[in-house]
Design an enzyme around this catalytic site. Structure first.
Site: not given
Ligand code: GLA
Length: 389
Positions: A130, A162, A174
């Site tokens: 995503s 998001e 991410d």
């Molecule tokens: C998902 C979320 C991130 C983070 C991870 C866990 O990937 O998008 O922001 O919180 O989970 O570390």
């Protein structure tokens, strides 16, 4: 995927007026620092060479027409550039979310386009398909509309898309990893200040394997948002009875004695315990990596998984199985789940000479225990999202 292959794909769906533009946006893995980005913690991700490609042609009107090979059943989805786009619970929400946030930030968008999208990141596998899409479209739209936005702006717009449009209250890890990474490096990111540092990812005679359980996540949004809430409650508890911190990650292992003595709620205690201990593990991992002490890095990865399983409770049968059979294989230094959890992928640091043996052993053991196959890929690092020259 090369430009010629991408062009041929584009031509099967859209009229090609020439002058096509090509873009790539990576996925990410996270070495360590799980579920602490939204607690003001340190995370240690890097972008990977699996990701999402786009081939784009300009339109004369202000329409956007999108086709994704990964969601071919949705066909071509078209909509006009507008401040009032609505969420539809399909893949294009990531694109609409980005447009929504760009308008909200006061940018004017005028350039319509057709885009053919194809990705080799498995969806819902915790490799951030995503965020990869969000950054891809931020980059395309910045490029086509000559927007004055920095790379960091794109990261923040993607995160807001998001959070506000799609509805997952994710932290910034991410989007930051995908929007800021450099090949052959991991990023040590302080999510409280957004200070960051590129650390060379030198694993000597070792590689990182990505272990995909092939279990798709469901209900992850609600479970993820629930963990965030529990951390907020934990912060509230600490602020009202112990220390006026802004984030849970300001606490240190020595603060745990306070939590032990003043236990109010077992679940909240376990969440806070994970956060504090994980923050400490990130610091230790960074130090060990700089000293090329990969044995220690491996142990810290194992401890991280244990804590995510027992204290944060975001693993599940498939992730635990794949991690445990991998940890038990000769030549493996450490393994842990990555991302939001519940399903999706784990990573492992493995000696190069043991890779083939580990892959066949893990595949067999996983199939025997879970009843369907897992996939294993070699992780290669990548640069940030960008136009392919
Ligand atoms: C998902 C979320 C991130 C983070 C991870 C866990 O990937 O998008 O922001 O919180 O989970 O570390």
């Amino acid at each position: 995927m090369n430009k010629e292959e991408l062009k041929q794909k584009f031509d099967t769906i859209f009229y090609n007026p020439g002058n096509l533009k090509y873009y790539f946006s990576p996925g990410r893995i996270n070495l360590i620092g799980e579920h602490i980005d939204y607690n003001g913690g340190l995370v240690f991700p890097c972008a990977i060479s699996l990701g999402t490609y786009a081939v784009v042609s300009l339109r004369r009107d202000q329409k956007i027409s999108l086709y994704s090979e990964n969601f071919s059943e949705a066909g071509v989805v078209s909509f006009a550039l507008s401040k009032d786009l609505k969420k539809e619970n399909r893949w294009t929400d990531y694109v609409k979310g980005v447009i929504h946030e760009l308008y909200k930030a006061g940018h004017s968008l005028y350039q319509g386009f057709n885009a053919y999208i194809v990705g080799n990141l498995p969806n819902g596998a915790s490799l951030s398909s995503s965020a990869s899409l969000e950054l891809l479209f931020c980059e395309i739209i910045r490029d086509l509309n000559d927007l004055e936005l920095t790379d960091l702006d794109l990261v923040q717009i993607s995160q807001r898309a998001e959070n506000n449009f799609v509805g997952l209250k994710c932290g910034i890890m991410d989007q930051f990893a995908i929007g800021m990474s450099k090949k052959n490096h991991a990023i040590l990111l302080d999510c409280a200040t957004l200070e960051y540092h590129y650390a060379p990812l030198d694993l000597k005679n070792h590689v990182i394997l990505i272990l995909n359980t092939n279990k798709r996540r469901d209900l992850v949004t609600s479970k993820y948002n629930e963990r965030r809430k529990e951390c907020e409650q934990g912060l509230e508890w600490i602020r009202s009875s112990y220390k006026k911190v802004d984030f849970l990650c300001e606490l240190e292992p020595k603060d745990i004695h306070f939590l032990d003595k003043n236990l109010v709620d077992e679940t909240i205690y376990k969440r806070v315990y994970h956060v504090i201990s994980e923050m400490d593990r990130v610091k230790k991992t960074y130090k060990a990596l700089l000293e090329l002490d990969l044995e220690t890095v491996g142990k810290l990865l194992n401890e991280s998984h244990q804590s995510l399983k027992e204290n944060y409770e975001v693993t599940g049968k498939e992730l635990d199985t794949i991690v445990e059979v991998t940890q038990a294989s000769a030549g493996v230094l450490g393994a842990r789940m990555i991302g939001a959890g519940f399903a999706g992928c784990a990573i492992a640091i493995v000696k190069k000479e043991a890779v083939d043996e580990v892959i066949s052993k893990v595949k067999k053991a996983y199939l025997d225990k879970i009843g369907y196959a897992c996939d294993i890929y070699l992780a290669e690092t990548s640069n940030r999202t960008k136009r392919i020259a």
